[in-house]
Scaffold this active site. Structure first.
Site, PDB file in Angstrom:
ATOM      1  N   ASP A  95       0.854  -1.192   0.000  1.00 52.67           N
ATOM      2  CA  ASP A  95       0.000   0.000   0.000  1.00 52.67           C
ATOM      3  C   ASP A  95       0.895   1.248   0.000  1.00 52.67           C
ATOM      4  O   ASP A  95       2.108   1.139  -0.146  1.00 52.67           O
ATOM      5  CB  ASP A  95      -0.904  -0.102   1.250  1.00 52.67           C
ATOM      6  N   HIS A  96       0.278   2.389   0.239  1.00 50.90           N
ATOM      7  CA  HIS A  96       0.982   3.699   0.187  1.00 50.90           C
ATOM      8  C   HIS A  96       2.451   3.642   0.585  1.00 50.90           C
ATOM      9  O   HIS A  96       2.784   3.236   1.697  1.00 50.90           O
ATOM     10  CB  HIS A  96       0.311   4.695   1.145  1.00 50.90           C
ATOM     11  N   GLU A 169      -3.938   7.652   7.680  1.00 48.88           N
ATOM     12  CA  GLU A 169      -3.511   6.266   7.530  1.00 48.88           C
ATOM     13  C   GLU A 169      -2.140   6.136   8.169  1.00 48.88           C
ATOM     14  O   GLU A 169      -1.256   6.950   7.913  1.00 48.88           O
ATOM     15  CB  GLU A 169      -3.442   5.850   6.063  1.00 48.88           C
ATOM     16  N   HIS A 213      -9.385   8.304   4.077  1.00 47.23           N
ATOM     17  CA  HIS A 213      -9.084   7.081   4.833  1.00 47.23           C
ATOM     18  C   HIS A 213      -9.852   7.128   6.142  1.00 47.23           C
ATOM     19  O   HIS A 213      -9.995   8.175   6.747  1.00 47.23           O
ATOM     20  CB  HIS A 213      -7.585   6.986   5.119  1.00 47.23           C
ATOM     21  N   HIS A 250      -9.352   4.168  -3.064  1.00 47.59           N
ATOM     22  CA  HIS A 250      -8.796   4.222  -1.701  1.00 47.59           C
ATOM     23  C   HIS A 250      -9.835   4.803  -0.762  1.00 47.59           C
ATOM     24  O   HIS A 250     -10.716   5.549  -1.179  1.00 47.59           O
ATOM     25  CB  HIS A 250      -7.559   5.121  -1.668  1.00 47.59           C
ATOM     26  N   ASN A 272      -9.522  -0.675  -1.815  1.00 43.99           N
ATOM     27  CA  ASN A 272      -8.796  -0.929  -0.578  1.00 43.99           C
ATOM     28  C   ASN A 272      -9.749  -0.874   0.612  1.00 43.99           C
ATOM     29  O   ASN A 272     -10.542   0.055   0.722  1.00 43.99           O
ATOM     30  CB  ASN A 272      -7.704   0.120  -0.391  1.00 43.99           C
TER      31      ASN A 272
HETATM   32 ZN   LIG Z   1      -5.069   4.496   0.563  1.00 41.23          ZN
END
Ligand SMILES: [Zn+2]
Length: 343
Positions: A95-96, A169, A213, A250, A272
């Site tokens: 992920d990120h 996040e 998020h 996202h 996600n």
């Molecule tokens: Zn994300």
């Protein structure tokens, strides 16, 4: 089935795009949560993705090690072993990863895959994400393009992000101008121009349309899936239908089903999910603790109940509860019954 290889993963993405469904990409931080995802996919008869954030991977390596690349490798190796026992395909991604941590997260994982390939072993991860959304678009793509060239040689699918996903996040709060929460058609055309120049490479684009998020109270989030439609139309006008993006959603937790389905109709193939599955996992543990208060604690000099404080039963309950939420995600994304296993 074993973890999907490059050919299978590409086929998965193509099938989602043409079949107007999307794969759940569930964040995991441990063996138990990875097992929960596999169980959920198998019960939903869908293929899907297991992914690790930098913080989740560091957590998986242990509190005194805190090595994000090592934690990601450990979870990936576990999934490569146990996935063989599940009648679905799973793909592994990260992920990120912001530019400043590329050298401690994505690059060591790409190198691990390169070593495996040299030894005739399958890739460790099917995909990685580079999140350059905090940078000006040109700087973002100046990093993404050479990274995509390297990934293409290694049969790795790269995910990039343009526009900022709001919220928090891994304790990182995205702040910035409100308009950056919505990717412009001009930016999407520029992404296609630069990224599609790498022939034979595969990538996914997280374009933002008001995503955040985490989960917020109804009304606090203004998703505008039409942003994706406008961007795709601009790309098609500029470069033709083959240039249309495979998109990633996202900040999907807490989104309305209507917004999710609309986003899929515009080309989202991966969504996600983290916050919703985190909650499902923890809710089951909280339930166990409240119901077995006298057993999990040695109250007033008592001895407690070993059956209640042994972590296995409540971790298994949490695994199963999380799997139920994974199945829900598959259903939201029209992915139930779509596995390529056996086809
Ligand atoms: Zn994300």
């Amino acid at each position: 089935m074993p973890v999907a290889n490059y050919e299978t993963y590409c086929k998965m993405l193509d099938r989602a795009k043409s079949g107007k469904f999307a794969y759940p990409a569930i964040n995991v931080t441990s063996l138990t949560t990875a097992n929960a995802v596999l169980r959920g996919f198998a019960e939903a008869k869908c293929d899907g993705l297991i992914q690790l954030s930098t913080g989740g991977a560091a957590h998986a390596s242990g509190t005194s090690v805190k090595d994000m690349a090592m934690g990601a490798i450990a979870i990936a190796e576990h999934v490569h072993r146990v996935a063989e026992r599940y009648p679905i395909y799973v793909a592994l991604t990260t992920d990120h990863c912001q530019a400043k941590v590329l050298d401690t997260f994505v690059i060591p994982l790409v190198e691990a895959t390169e070593r495996r390939r040299a030894a005739g072993l399958p890739n460790l991860f099917n995909g990685h994400m580079f999140d350059g959304s905090a940078l000006p678009l040109k700087d973002n793509l100046d990093i993404a393009v050479p990274l995509l060239e390297r990934c293409a040689k290694d049969e790795i699918v790269l995910e990039i992000e343009v526009g900022v996903v709001g919220g928090e996040e891994d304790g990182v709060r995205a702040e910035g101008p409100r308009e950056k929460l919505y990717t412009t058609p001009e930016d999407m055309v520029e992404v296609a121009r630069r990224m599609n120049a790498i022939k034979g490479a595969r990538y996914l684009l997280a374009a933002t349309f008001g995503n955040v998020h985490g989960v917020y109270k109804p009304g606090a989030v203004q998703l505008r899936p039409k942003i994706l439609k406008e961007g795709q139309e601009a790309v098609e006008r500029a470069f033709g239908p083959d240039a249309l993006f495979a998109l990633v959603f996202h900040g999907g937790s807490g989104s309305s089903l209507a917004d999710i389905r609309e986003a899929i109709d515009y080309g989202v193939v991966k969504m996600n999910v983290d916050t919703d599955t985190q909650y499902a996992f923890t809710r089951a543990i909280a339930d166990h603790m409240f119901k077995n208060y006298d057993g999990v604690l040695k109250v007033d000099g008592d001895v407690g109940n070993k059956k209640a404080y042994d972590p296995r039963p409540y971790m298994e309950t949490a695994e199963i509860a999380m799997a139920v939420r994974v199945k829900q995600a598959a259903s939201d994304l029209r992915a139930v019954g779509t596995t390529m296993f056996g086809t």
